[in-house]
Design an enzyme around this catalytic site. Structure first.
Site, PDB file in Angstrom:
ATOM      1  N   CYS A  34     -25.051  40.801 -14.872  1.00  0.00           N
ATOM      2  CA  CYS A  34     -26.451  40.975 -15.357  1.00  0.00           C
ATOM      3  C   CYS A  34     -27.677  41.151 -14.502  1.00  0.00           C
ATOM      4  CB  CYS A  34     -27.194  39.870 -16.566  1.00  0.00           C
ATOM      5  SG  CYS A  34     -26.123  40.052 -17.867  1.00  0.00           S
TER       6      CYS A  34
HETATM    7  N1  CO8 Z   1     -22.778  33.928 -37.803  1.00  0.00           N
HETATM    8  C1  CO8 Z   1     -22.815  32.640 -38.265  1.00  0.00           C
HETATM    9  N2  CO8 Z   1     -22.558  31.617 -37.465  1.00  0.00           N
HETATM   10  C2  CO8 Z   1     -22.114  31.543 -36.218  1.00  0.00           C
HETATM   11  C3  CO8 Z   1     -22.089  32.936 -35.717  1.00  0.00           C
HETATM   12  C4  CO8 Z   1     -22.514  34.049 -36.436  1.00  0.00           C
HETATM   13  N3  CO8 Z   1     -22.516  35.371 -35.683  1.00  0.00           N
HETATM   14  N4  CO8 Z   1     -21.826  32.835 -34.244  1.00  0.00           N
HETATM   15  C5  CO8 Z   1     -21.691  31.351 -33.947  1.00  0.00           C
HETATM   16  N5  CO8 Z   1     -21.776  30.749 -35.360  1.00  0.00           N
HETATM   17  C6  CO8 Z   1     -21.729  29.358 -35.514  1.00  0.00           C
HETATM   18  C7  CO8 Z   1     -20.807  28.632 -34.355  1.00  0.00           C
HETATM   19  O1  CO8 Z   1     -19.542  28.708 -34.879  1.00  0.00           O
HETATM   20  C8  CO8 Z   1     -21.385  27.280 -34.469  1.00  0.00           C
HETATM   21  O2  CO8 Z   1     -20.867  26.569 -35.882  1.00  0.00           O
HETATM   22  P1  CO8 Z   1     -20.447  25.253 -35.544  1.00  0.00           P
HETATM   23  O3  CO8 Z   1     -21.773  24.132 -35.297  1.00  0.00           O
HETATM   24  O4  CO8 Z   1     -19.916  24.678 -36.716  1.00  0.00           O
HETATM   25  O5  CO8 Z   1     -19.440  24.854 -34.460  1.00  0.00           O
HETATM   26  C9  CO8 Z   1     -22.848  27.285 -34.827  1.00  0.00           C
HETATM   27  O6  CO8 Z   1     -23.005  28.582 -35.524  1.00  0.00           O
HETATM   28  C10 CO8 Z   1     -23.739  27.304 -33.480  1.00  0.00           C
HETATM   29  O7  CO8 Z   1     -22.952  28.219 -32.596  1.00  0.00           O
HETATM   30  P2  CO8 Z   1     -23.645  28.228 -30.974  1.00  0.00           P
HETATM   31  O8  CO8 Z   1     -23.817  26.684 -30.511  1.00  0.00           O
HETATM   32  O9  CO8 Z   1     -22.817  29.125 -30.197  1.00  0.00           O
HETATM   33  O10 CO8 Z   1     -24.955  28.724 -31.191  1.00  0.00           O
HETATM   34  P3  CO8 Z   1     -26.158  28.937 -30.099  1.00  0.00           P
HETATM   35  O11 CO8 Z   1     -27.372  28.186 -30.550  1.00  0.00           O
HETATM   36  O12 CO8 Z   1     -25.825  28.561 -28.689  1.00  0.00           O
HETATM   37  O13 CO8 Z   1     -26.385  30.597 -30.019  1.00  0.00           O
HETATM   38  C11 CO8 Z   1     -26.084  32.273 -28.243  1.00  0.00           C
HETATM   39  C12 CO8 Z   1     -25.336  31.251 -29.233  1.00  0.00           C
HETATM   40  C13 CO8 Z   1     -26.771  33.212 -28.831  1.00  0.00           C
HETATM   41  C14 CO8 Z   1     -24.867  32.865 -27.542  1.00  0.00           C
HETATM   42  C15 CO8 Z   1     -26.678  31.365 -26.988  1.00  0.00           C
HETATM   43  O14 CO8 Z   1     -25.967  30.348 -26.705  1.00  0.00           O
HETATM   44  C16 CO8 Z   1     -26.893  32.114 -25.951  1.00  0.00           C
HETATM   45  O15 CO8 Z   1     -27.751  33.042 -26.068  1.00  0.00           O
HETATM   46  N6  CO8 Z   1     -26.825  31.423 -24.703  1.00  0.00           N
HETATM   47  C17 CO8 Z   1     -27.008  32.119 -23.377  1.00  0.00           C
HETATM   48  C18 CO8 Z   1     -26.162  33.611 -23.271  1.00  0.00           C
HETATM   49  C19 CO8 Z   1     -26.588  34.002 -22.013  1.00  0.00           C
HETATM   50  O16 CO8 Z   1     -27.586  33.993 -21.602  1.00  0.00           O
HETATM   51  N7  CO8 Z   1     -25.430  34.887 -21.568  1.00  0.00           N
HETATM   52  C20 CO8 Z   1     -25.657  35.634 -20.731  1.00  0.00           C
HETATM   53  C21 CO8 Z   1     -24.470  36.348 -20.609  1.00  0.00           C
HETATM   54  S1  CO8 Z   1     -25.000  38.249 -20.114  1.00  0.00           S
HETATM   55  C22 CO8 Z   1     -24.208  38.589 -18.682  1.00  0.00           C
HETATM   56  O17 CO8 Z   1     -24.315  37.714 -17.818  1.00  0.00           O
HETATM   57  C23 CO8 Z   1     -23.871  39.920 -18.402  1.00  0.00           C
HETATM   58  C24 CO8 Z   1     -22.329  40.009 -18.658  1.00  0.00           C
HETATM   59  C25 CO8 Z   1     -21.854  41.262 -18.452  1.00  0.00           C
HETATM   60  C26 CO8 Z   1     -22.132  42.086 -19.575  1.00  0.00           C
HETATM   61  C27 CO8 Z   1     -20.982  42.037 -20.573  1.00  0.00           C
HETATM   62  C28 CO8 Z   1     -21.301  43.384 -21.492  1.00  0.00           C
HETATM   63  C29 CO8 Z   1     -20.589  42.983 -22.976  1.00  0.00           C
END
Ligand code: CO8
Length: 375
Positions: free
Chosen positions: A157
């Site tokens: 990224c």
């Molecule tokens: N629908 C319904 N429920 C869901 C879904 C969904 N789609 N997804 C997850 N849940 C559930 C989970 O299972 C979890 O359930 P439980 O509590 O029962 O375990 C609950 O919802 C909460 O899940 P999370 O804790 O995972 O949810 P978050 O509030 O943490 O949100 C995010 C998830 C949006 C992913 C968040 O953590 C986030 O944005 N984190 C930062 C990510 C980030 O910045 N990453 C950067 C990566 S990008 C990068 O560096 C480039 C890489 C190379 C590119 C790759 C291209 C493909």
């Protein structure tokens, strides 16, 4: 004698097709239902875990994303496929990344009022390359008709900001007059669309930034006051695909870790303070006070994350428009996100105004580019 580098033009290539959260969730849920039926016995025996449905409400609340642009939506939305369908191009055709990159590069050149003859180098900086070699950057160089040299680089990224630092340093030293930093991101091809935890995160796009000597600018420009890059190794964002795949004795061709993997919660927790500190110390070292910082163009991964970073880094709540987000329309486009935000939200800055581009992501990596507007 050192030169002063400046950003004189940017360009964005946006694919024609979009996928809304509603379309995405419908396709994922159909896939999950099908998977659960096909694996009913294994699920009942406790050997395989049943897949839960995804939800539009969750996606918007957790990320702020409403839709994403993709090169091909037909495969992604087909429960029997669940990945984009991108035909193999012949060696005589331009590659997909080069095609996207050239479009963005031409827009950047047009904005700067320049042509390929004014460019000495092309850097293709992206999260993944469509082939190992020859470098995509050299193909883009050829298609544009740029003399000089070109090379590929990858810092996930942060590829764009790291690329801008490399280009700015070369301009500063006098080894080149100018460079195009091009970021074609086909994130849809390395996203695991069958995993509800991440299937909503990414989209496709390409951006380009022209960096020139300040005195070569024809119109208004952004002087690059300084750049700062930092990395710290982490396994929390990882993709184990690579050229060793064929050599594995187990012969496995499709394993979960061969696509984008992340521990989103940990990334959120660990990257936030790293980025907030990075921006604050970059500003302090350059003597730019919070009230003088007119705009933050942040990496576009998550709205809550950006709100938090803006507040921490500036020590105040950013005012409306001071920290523009484009992720609601584009989703996370890896290295291109902060450049789209910059490209679409910088024209209104006044003479002397400061702004800062900041990317962050896998590595971990964080890169910032401090800019001052000159009209
Ligand atoms: N629908 C319904 N429920 C869901 C879904 C969904 N789609 N997804 C997850 N849940 C559930 C989970 O299972 C979890 O359930 P439980 O509590 O029962 O375990 C609950 O919802 C909460 O899940 P999370 O804790 O995972 O949810 P978050 O509030 O943490 O949100 C995010 C998830 C949006 C992913 C968040 O953590 C986030 O944005 N984190 C930062 C990510 C980030 O910045 N990453 C950067 C990566 S990008 C990068 O560096 C480039 C890489 C190379 C590119 C790759 C291209 C493909």
């Amino acid at each position: 004698m050192t030169n002063t580098p400046a950003i004189t033009g940017t360009g964005v290539f946006t694919p024609k097709q979009t996928i809304t959260n509603a379309e995405l969730v419908t396709a994922f849920n159909a896939y999950a239902d099908k998977f659960n039926v096909e694996h009913a016995d294994a699920i009942a025996a406790g050997v395989v875990e049943a897949l839960d449905h995804s939800s539009e409400e969750f996606i918007f609340k957790a990320s702020g994303i409403e839709k994403r642009y993709v090169i091909d939506k037909s495969g992604v939305l087909d429960p029997d496929v669940m990945h984009p369908l991108l035909r193999q191009r012949s060696d005589d055709e331009q590659s997909l990344m080069a095609e996207m990159g050239v479009d963005a590069a031409n827009k950047a050149l047009a904005q700067a009022g320049k042509t390929a003859a004014d460019v000495d180098a092309v850097i293709c900086a992206a999260s993944n390359m469509e082939r190992a070699y020859p470098a995509i950057a050299i193909e883009i160089q050829d298609l544009l008709g740029v003399k000089g040299f070109a090379f590929d680089m990858n810092v996930a990224c942060s590829s764009a900001t790291f690329g801008i630092q490399a280009a700015a340093d070369m301009v500063r030293s006098g080894s080149i007059r100018s460079a195009l930093v091009v970021n074609p991101e086909i994130c849809s091809a390395h996203l695991e669309w069958r995993d509800r935890d991440c299937h909503f995160i990414f989209g496709d796009v390409a951006t380009a930034t022209l960096i020139e000597r300040r005195e070569d600018a024809i119109g208004p420009y952004f002087e690059i006051k300084s750049t700062r890059c930092a990395t710290e190794f982490s396994n929390n964002i990882r993709n184990n695909n690579g050229f060793l795949r064929r050599s594995r004795p187990d012969g496995v061709k499709d394993r979960r870790d061969m696509q984008f993997m992340q521990n989103g919660r940990k990334v959120f927790k660990e990257v936030l303070p790293m980025v907030a500190k990075h921006i604050a110390s970059h500003m302090a070292d350059e003597g730019v006070a919070s009230e003088d910082m007119k705009r933050l163009w942040l990496h576009q991964a998550n709205k809550a994350m950006n709100d938090f970073i803006g507040k921490k880094a500036l020590g105040r709540l950013p005012e409306a428009g001071e920290q523009p987000n484009i992720l609601q329309d584009y989703a996370n486009t890896s290295s291109a996100g902060s450049i789209i935000a910059f490209s679409q939200n910088s024209d209104d800055l006044g003479d002397g105004d400061y702004g800062l581009i900041c990317s962050f992501g896998a590595g971990y990596s964080v890169g910032s580019v401090l800019l001052q507007r000159h009209l």
